[in-house]
Design a protein around this motif. Structure first.
Motif, short mmCIF file in Angstrom:
data_model
loop_
_atom_site.label_atom_id
_atom_site.label_comp_id
_atom_site.label_asym_id
_atom_site.label_seq_id
_atom_site.Cartn_x
_atom_site.Cartn_y
_atom_site.Cartn_z
N ARG A 94 0.83 -1.22 0.00
CA ARG A 94 0.00 0.00 0.00
C ARG A 94 0.86 1.26 0.00
NH1 ARG A 94 -3.91 -2.54 4.37
NH2 ARG A 94 -5.69 -3.02 3.06
N ALA A 95 1.96 1.21 0.77
CA ALA A 95 2.86 2.40 0.83
C ALA A 95 3.44 2.67 -0.55
CB ALA A 95 3.97 2.15 1.84
N SER A 96 3.87 1.61 -1.23
CA SER A 96 4.47 1.79 -2.57
C SER A 96 3.45 2.41 -3.50
CB SER A 96 4.93 0.45 -3.15
OG SER A 96 5.90 -0.11 -2.30
N GLU A 97 2.20 1.94 -3.44
CA GLU A 97 1.16 2.50 -4.32
C GLU A 97 1.01 4.00 -4.06
OE1 GLU A 97 -2.52 0.30 -4.39
OE2 GLU A 97 -3.60 2.00 -5.28
N LEU A 98 0.90 4.37 -2.79
CA LEU A 98 0.72 5.81 -2.47
C LEU A 98 1.94 6.62 -2.90
CD1 LEU A 98 -0.96 5.64 1.06
CD2 LEU A 98 -2.01 6.39 -1.07
N PHE A 102 4.26 5.84 -5.21
CA PHE A 102 4.55 5.80 -6.65
C PHE A 102 3.47 6.53 -7.47
CE2 PHE A 102 6.74 1.33 -6.25
CZ PHE A 102 7.80 1.92 -5.57
N THR A 103 2.19 6.39 -7.07
CA THR A 103 1.12 6.97 -7.92
C THR A 103 0.81 8.41 -7.55
OG1 THR A 103 -0.68 6.32 -6.43
CG2 THR A 103 -0.02 4.70 -8.12
N THR A 104 1.11 8.81 -6.33
CA THR A 104 0.76 10.11 -5.73
C THR A 104 -0.76 10.26 -5.53
OG1 THR A 104 0.48 11.56 -7.69
CG2 THR A 104 2.75 11.18 -6.92
N ASP A 105 -1.51 9.16 -5.67
CA ASP A 105 -2.96 9.23 -5.44
C ASP A 105 -3.25 9.70 -4.02
OD1 ASP A 105 -3.47 8.31 -7.95
OD2 ASP A 105 -3.98 6.25 -7.35
N LEU A 106 -4.26 10.55 -3.88
CA LEU A 106 -4.70 10.96 -2.55
C LEU A 106 -5.79 9.99 -2.09
CD1 LEU A 106 -4.95 14.86 -2.74
CD2 LEU A 106 -2.94 13.37 -2.58
N ILE A 107 -5.81 9.71 -0.80
CA ILE A 107 -6.89 8.88 -0.26
C ILE A 107 -7.70 9.72 0.73
CG2 ILE A 107 -5.78 6.64 -0.60
CD1 ILE A 107 -5.03 6.72 2.41
N ASP A 108 -8.98 9.39 0.85
CA ASP A 108 -9.82 10.15 1.79
C ASP A 108 -9.72 9.54 3.19
OD1 ASP A 108 -11.47 7.92 1.81
OD2 ASP A 108 -12.99 8.81 0.50
N ALA A 109 -10.42 10.17 4.12
CA ALA A 109 -10.30 9.78 5.53
C ALA A 109 -10.78 8.34 5.76
CB ALA A 109 -11.10 10.75 6.40
N PHE A 160 -8.66 5.34 7.22
CA PHE A 160 -9.13 4.56 8.38
C PHE A 160 -9.02 3.06 8.08
CE2 PHE A 160 -12.80 2.37 10.34
CZ PHE A 160 -12.42 2.46 11.66
N ARG A 161 -9.48 2.68 6.88
CA ARG A 161 -9.43 1.25 6.51
C ARG A 161 -8.00 0.73 6.50
NH1 ARG A 161 -14.01 2.38 3.33
NH2 ARG A 161 -12.76 3.17 1.61
N MET A 162 -7.05 1.59 6.12
CA MET A 162 -5.63 1.18 6.06
C MET A 162 -4.95 1.18 7.42
SD MET A 162 -3.75 3.11 3.00
CE MET A 162 -4.25 2.96 1.32
N GLY A 163 -5.61 1.76 8.41
CA GLY A 163 -4.98 1.88 9.72
C GLY A 163 -4.14 3.14 9.86
N LEU A 164 -4.26 4.03 8.87
CA LEU A 164 -3.49 5.28 8.92
C LEU A 164 -4.19 6.30 9.84
CD1 LEU A 164 -0.90 6.28 7.58
CD2 LEU A 164 -2.25 6.96 5.59
N ALA A 165 -5.52 6.22 9.90
CA ALA A 165 -6.29 7.07 10.83
C ALA A 165 -6.99 6.15 11.83
CB ALA A 165 -7.32 7.89 10.06
#
Ligand code: CAA
Length: 260
Positions: A157-161, A163-170, A174-179
Protein backbone atom coordinates in the motif's frame (compact mmCIF):
# COMPACT_ATOMS: atom_id res chain seq x y z
CA UNK A 1 8.06 31.76 23.66
CA UNK A 2 6.63 33.83 20.79
CA UNK A 3 6.31 32.00 17.48
CA UNK A 4 5.68 33.30 13.98
CA UNK A 5 4.06 30.24 12.40
CA UNK A 6 2.63 28.14 15.22
CA UNK A 7 0.27 28.68 18.15
CA UNK A 8 0.65 26.85 21.44
CA UNK A 9 -2.36 26.76 23.77
CA UNK A 10 -2.91 24.96 27.03
CA UNK A 11 -6.00 23.22 28.43
CA UNK A 12 -5.17 21.81 31.88
CA UNK A 13 -2.63 19.04 31.23
CA UNK A 14 -2.99 19.20 27.46
CA UNK A 15 -1.03 21.37 25.00
CA UNK A 16 -2.50 22.09 21.57
CA UNK A 17 -0.01 23.11 18.87
CA UNK A 18 -1.60 24.63 15.77
CA UNK A 19 0.47 25.15 12.64
CA UNK A 20 -0.63 28.57 11.55
CA UNK A 21 0.21 29.40 7.92
CA UNK A 22 -3.27 28.94 6.43
CA UNK A 23 -2.48 31.00 3.32
CA UNK A 24 0.20 28.43 2.38
CA UNK A 25 -2.00 25.54 3.63
CA UNK A 26 0.35 25.30 6.64
CA UNK A 27 3.28 24.17 4.47
CA UNK A 28 6.42 23.38 6.42
CA UNK A 29 9.14 25.92 5.72
CA UNK A 30 12.38 25.88 7.75
CA UNK A 31 11.09 28.46 10.23
CA UNK A 32 7.97 26.38 10.94
CA UNK A 33 10.00 23.19 11.31
CA UNK A 34 12.36 24.96 13.72
CA UNK A 35 9.47 26.45 15.71
CA UNK A 36 7.80 23.05 16.00
CA UNK A 37 11.13 21.60 17.14
CA UNK A 38 11.53 24.35 19.75
CA UNK A 39 7.97 24.02 21.05
CA UNK A 40 8.16 20.20 21.32
CA UNK A 41 11.51 20.52 23.10
CA UNK A 42 9.98 22.97 25.56
CA UNK A 43 6.95 20.73 26.18
CA UNK A 44 9.21 17.70 26.67
CA UNK A 45 10.54 19.34 29.82
CA UNK A 46 7.11 20.39 31.13
CA UNK A 47 5.91 17.76 33.58
CA UNK A 48 2.49 19.46 33.82
CA UNK A 49 1.74 18.62 30.20
CA UNK A 50 0.70 15.00 29.77
CA UNK A 51 -0.65 14.90 26.22
CA UNK A 52 -0.06 17.03 23.11
CA UNK A 53 -2.40 17.62 20.19
CA UNK A 54 -1.04 18.79 16.83
CA UNK A 55 -3.36 20.32 14.24
CA UNK A 56 -3.49 22.84 11.40
CA UNK A 57 -5.26 26.18 11.16
CA UNK A 58 -7.82 27.14 8.53
CA UNK A 59 -10.54 25.26 6.73
CA UNK A 60 -8.52 23.20 4.29
CA UNK A 61 -5.30 21.76 5.56
CA UNK A 62 -3.49 19.99 8.34
CA UNK A 63 -0.21 20.48 6.42
CA UNK A 64 0.03 20.44 2.59
CA UNK A 65 3.68 19.34 2.68
CA UNK A 66 7.11 20.83 2.82
CA UNK A 67 7.15 24.39 1.49
CA UNK A 68 7.71 23.90 -2.24
CA UNK A 69 8.50 27.59 -2.81
CA UNK A 70 11.31 27.52 -0.25
CA UNK A 71 12.54 24.11 -1.35
CA UNK A 72 12.59 24.42 -5.11
CA UNK A 73 16.00 26.13 -5.55
CA UNK A 74 17.92 24.09 -3.02
CA UNK A 75 21.23 22.47 -3.95
CA UNK A 76 21.63 18.74 -3.21
CA UNK A 77 23.59 19.62 -0.06
CA UNK A 78 20.91 22.04 1.12
CA UNK A 79 18.24 19.45 0.29
CA UNK A 80 19.99 16.85 2.45
CA UNK A 81 20.14 19.37 5.29
CA UNK A 82 16.42 20.14 4.86
CA UNK A 83 15.57 16.43 4.93
CA UNK A 84 17.66 16.00 8.10
CA UNK A 85 15.92 19.00 9.70
CA UNK A 86 12.61 17.24 9.05
CA UNK A 87 13.92 13.93 10.39
CA UNK A 88 15.12 15.65 13.54
CA UNK A 89 11.61 17.02 14.19
CA UNK A 90 9.87 13.71 13.45
CA UNK A 91 12.30 11.76 15.65
CA UNK A 92 11.88 14.30 18.44
CA UNK A 93 8.11 13.76 18.38
CA UNK A 94 8.64 10.01 18.72
CA UNK A 95 11.12 10.52 21.55
CA UNK A 96 8.85 12.86 23.57
CA UNK A 97 7.70 11.64 26.96
CA UNK A 98 4.13 12.65 26.13
CA UNK A 99 1.87 11.02 23.53
CA UNK A 100 1.13 13.23 20.54
CA UNK A 101 -2.25 13.08 18.80
CA UNK A 102 -2.43 14.43 15.24
CA UNK A 103 -5.85 15.98 14.62
CA UNK A 104 -5.77 15.85 10.82
CA UNK A 105 -8.24 18.55 9.80
CA UNK A 106 -7.72 18.58 6.02
CA UNK A 107 -4.89 17.89 3.56
CA UNK A 108 -2.03 15.86 5.06
CA UNK A 109 0.26 15.66 2.08
CA UNK A 110 3.96 14.96 1.69
CA UNK A 111 5.73 16.36 4.76
CA UNK A 112 2.27 16.80 6.32
CA UNK A 113 1.54 13.09 6.20
CA UNK A 114 5.09 12.42 7.37
CA UNK A 115 4.48 14.73 10.33
CA UNK A 116 1.17 13.00 11.14
CA UNK A 117 2.89 9.61 10.93
CA UNK A 118 5.49 10.66 13.50
CA UNK A 119 2.63 11.26 15.95
CA UNK A 120 1.42 8.38 18.09
CA UNK A 121 -2.25 8.57 17.10
CA UNK A 122 -4.01 10.09 14.08
CA UNK A 123 -7.61 11.30 14.20
CA UNK A 124 -9.07 12.57 10.94
CA UNK A 125 -11.94 14.83 9.95
CA UNK A 126 -14.23 13.57 7.18
CA UNK A 127 -12.72 16.11 4.74
CA UNK A 128 -9.11 14.99 5.40
CA UNK A 129 -7.03 13.81 2.45
CA UNK A 130 -3.78 11.90 2.74
CA UNK A 131 -1.04 11.39 0.17
CA UNK A 132 2.62 11.50 -0.79
CA UNK A 133 2.75 13.65 -3.98
CA UNK A 134 6.55 14.08 -4.04
CA UNK A 135 7.44 11.99 -7.10
CA UNK A 136 5.06 14.23 -9.05
CA UNK A 137 7.49 17.05 -8.23
CA UNK A 138 10.58 15.09 -9.24
CA UNK A 139 11.61 14.53 -5.63
CA UNK A 140 10.74 11.92 -3.03
CA UNK A 141 9.28 11.79 0.45
CA UNK A 142 12.15 13.21 2.47
CA UNK A 143 10.83 13.56 6.02
CA UNK A 144 10.58 9.83 6.73
CA UNK A 145 7.72 8.84 4.41
CA UNK A 146 9.59 6.03 2.67
CA UNK A 147 10.30 4.54 6.11
CA UNK A 148 7.22 5.20 8.26
CA UNK A 149 4.49 4.64 5.66
CA UNK A 150 5.50 1.01 4.90
CA UNK A 151 5.80 0.33 8.62
CA UNK A 152 2.29 1.69 9.19
CA UNK A 153 0.35 0.30 6.23
CA UNK A 154 2.65 -2.36 4.67
CA UNK A 155 4.99 -1.98 1.74
CA UNK A 156 2.42 -2.75 -0.99
CA UNK A 157 0.00 0.00 0.00
CA UNK A 158 2.86 2.40 0.83
CA UNK A 159 4.47 1.79 -2.57
CA UNK A 160 1.16 2.50 -4.32
CA UNK A 161 0.72 5.81 -2.47
CA UNK A 162 4.36 6.81 -2.95
CA UNK A 163 4.55 5.80 -6.65
CA UNK A 164 1.12 6.97 -7.92
CA UNK A 165 0.76 10.11 -5.73
CA UNK A 166 -2.96 9.23 -5.44
CA UNK A 167 -4.70 10.96 -2.55
CA UNK A 168 -6.89 8.88 -0.26
CA UNK A 169 -9.82 10.15 1.79
CA UNK A 170 -10.30 9.78 5.53
CA UNK A 171 -12.37 6.58 5.27
CA UNK A 172 -9.71 4.91 3.14
CA UNK A 173 -7.02 6.08 5.59
CA UNK A 174 -9.13 4.56 8.38
CA UNK A 175 -9.43 1.25 6.51
CA UNK A 176 -5.63 1.18 6.06
CA UNK A 177 -4.98 1.88 9.72
CA UNK A 178 -3.49 5.28 8.92
CA UNK A 179 -6.29 7.07 10.83
CA UNK A 180 -7.57 5.68 14.14
CA UNK A 181 -10.97 7.39 13.90
CA UNK A 182 -12.85 9.71 11.54
CA UNK A 183 -15.06 12.51 12.86
CA UNK A 184 -17.12 15.33 11.36
CA UNK A 185 -14.89 18.39 10.95
CA UNK A 186 -16.55 20.37 13.75
CA UNK A 187 -16.09 17.48 16.22
CA UNK A 188 -12.46 16.68 15.47
CA UNK A 189 -10.72 18.89 18.02
CA UNK A 190 -13.25 18.08 20.76
CA UNK A 191 -12.70 14.37 20.16
CA UNK A 192 -8.93 14.88 20.23
CA UNK A 193 -9.23 16.76 23.54
CA UNK A 194 -11.48 14.01 24.97
CA UNK A 195 -8.91 11.37 24.06
CA UNK A 196 -6.07 13.55 25.40
CA UNK A 197 -7.95 13.95 28.72
CA UNK A 198 -8.40 10.19 29.00
CA UNK A 199 -4.68 9.61 28.36
CA UNK A 200 -3.73 12.41 30.78
CA UNK A 201 -5.70 10.74 33.59
CA UNK A 202 -3.47 7.63 33.46
CA UNK A 203 -0.04 7.16 35.06
CA UNK A 204 2.34 9.45 33.09
CA UNK A 205 5.53 7.46 33.62
CA UNK A 206 3.77 4.25 32.57
CA UNK A 207 2.47 6.06 29.46
CA UNK A 208 5.92 7.44 28.66
CA UNK A 209 7.54 4.01 28.98
CA UNK A 210 4.76 2.37 26.96
CA UNK A 211 5.33 4.92 24.18
CA UNK A 212 9.06 4.28 24.22
CA UNK A 213 8.51 0.49 24.07
CA UNK A 214 6.15 0.88 21.07
CA UNK A 215 8.53 3.22 19.22
CA UNK A 216 11.64 1.16 20.00
CA UNK A 217 9.84 -2.09 19.24
CA UNK A 218 9.17 -0.97 15.66
CA UNK A 219 12.87 -1.45 14.96
CA UNK A 220 13.55 -4.54 17.07
CA UNK A 221 12.93 -8.25 16.69
CA UNK A 222 10.33 -9.70 19.08
CA UNK A 223 12.81 -11.08 21.64
CA UNK A 224 14.78 -7.81 21.84
CA UNK A 225 11.52 -5.90 22.12
CA UNK A 226 10.39 -8.14 24.97
CA UNK A 227 13.77 -7.59 26.65
CA UNK A 228 13.17 -3.83 26.57
CA UNK A 229 9.56 -4.30 27.71
CA UNK A 230 10.68 -6.29 30.78
CA UNK A 231 13.09 -3.46 31.67
CA UNK A 232 10.49 -0.71 31.48
CA UNK A 233 7.86 -2.91 33.18
CA UNK A 234 10.35 -3.23 36.06
CA UNK A 235 10.92 0.54 36.08
CA UNK A 236 7.25 1.23 36.76
CA UNK A 237 7.59 -0.75 40.00
CA UNK A 238 9.91 1.91 41.35
CA UNK A 239 7.22 4.61 41.00
CA UNK A 240 4.73 5.92 43.54
CA UNK A 241 2.08 5.76 40.84
CA UNK A 242 2.49 1.97 40.63
CA UNK A 243 2.06 1.61 44.39
CA UNK A 244 -0.95 3.92 44.47
CA UNK A 245 -2.52 2.59 41.27
CA UNK A 246 -2.45 -1.07 42.25
CA UNK A 247 -3.50 -0.28 45.85
CA UNK A 248 -6.44 1.82 44.63
CA UNK A 249 -7.63 -1.05 42.44
CA UNK A 250 -7.47 -3.50 45.32
CA UNK A 251 -9.33 -1.05 47.59
CA UNK A 252 -11.93 -0.43 44.84
CA UNK A 253 -11.28 3.30 44.51
CA UNK A 254 -9.70 5.65 41.99
CA UNK A 255 -6.44 7.56 42.33
CA UNK A 256 -4.91 10.70 40.84
CA UNK A 257 -1.59 9.87 39.25
CA UNK A 258 1.25 12.24 40.14
CA UNK A 259 3.89 11.22 37.61
CA UNK A 260 6.40 9.98 40.15
N1 CAA B 1 4.28 24.52 -0.37
C1 CAA B 1 4.13 25.84 -0.57
N2 CAA B 1 2.93 26.43 -0.82
C2 CAA B 1 1.86 25.63 -0.87
C3 CAA B 1 1.94 24.23 -0.67
C4 CAA B 1 3.21 23.68 -0.40
N3 CAA B 1 3.40 22.37 -0.16
N4 CAA B 1 0.71 23.71 -0.81
C5 CAA B 1 -0.12 24.73 -1.07
N5 CAA B 1 0.57 25.88 -1.12
C6 CAA B 1 0.05 27.24 -1.37
C7 CAA B 1 -0.30 27.41 -2.85
O1 CAA B 1 0.85 27.74 -3.60
C8 CAA B 1 -1.30 28.55 -2.77
O2 CAA B 1 -0.59 29.75 -2.60
P1 CAA B 1 -1.07 31.09 -3.41
O3 CAA B 1 -2.46 31.35 -2.88
O4 CAA B 1 -0.07 32.10 -2.99
O5 CAA B 1 -1.06 30.74 -4.85
C9 CAA B 1 -2.04 28.28 -1.47
O6 CAA B 1 -1.18 27.41 -0.69
C10 CAA B 1 -3.36 27.57 -1.65
O7 CAA B 1 -3.12 26.39 -2.41
P2 CAA B 1 -3.94 26.03 -3.75
O8 CAA B 1 -4.41 27.27 -4.45
O9 CAA B 1 -3.09 25.09 -4.56
O10 CAA B 1 -5.19 25.28 -3.11
P3 CAA B 1 -6.10 24.16 -3.79
O11 CAA B 1 -7.24 23.97 -2.89
O12 CAA B 1 -6.35 24.49 -5.21
O13 CAA B 1 -5.18 22.83 -3.77
C11 CAA B 1 -3.70 21.22 -2.77
C12 CAA B 1 -4.83 22.24 -2.55
C13 CAA B 1 -4.22 20.04 -3.61
C14 CAA B 1 -3.27 20.74 -1.42
C15 CAA B 1 -2.54 21.92 -3.54
O14 CAA B 1 -2.23 23.12 -2.86
C16 CAA B 1 -1.29 21.11 -3.62
O15 CAA B 1 -1.20 20.19 -4.41
N6 CAA B 1 -0.26 21.44 -2.79
C17 CAA B 1 1.03 20.81 -2.84
C18 CAA B 1 1.00 19.42 -2.21
C19 CAA B 1 2.35 18.76 -2.32
O16 CAA B 1 2.83 18.49 -3.40
N7 CAA B 1 2.95 18.46 -1.17
C20 CAA B 1 4.26 17.83 -1.11
C21 CAA B 1 5.31 18.88 -0.94
S1 CAA B 1 6.93 18.24 -1.10
C22 CAA B 1 7.28 17.49 0.37
O17 CAA B 1 6.49 17.49 1.30
C23 CAA B 1 8.67 16.90 0.44
C24 CAA B 1 8.98 16.14 1.66
O18 CAA B 1 8.52 15.04 1.90
C25 CAA B 1 9.98 16.66 2.58
Amino acid sequence: MIYENILVEYQDQIAVITINRPKALNALNSVTIQELTDSFNELAGDANIRTIILTGSGEKAFVAGADIAEMSDKSPIEARHFSQLGHKLMNLIEALPQPVIAAVNGFALGGGLELAMACDIRLASTNAKFGQPEVGLGILAGFGGTQRLPRLVGSGRASELLFTTDLIDAQEAFRMGLANHVYPKEELLGQAVAMAKKISSKAPIAIQLTKSAIVKGENLDLLSGQGYEAEVFAQTFSTEDQKNGCKAFLEKRTTDYQGR
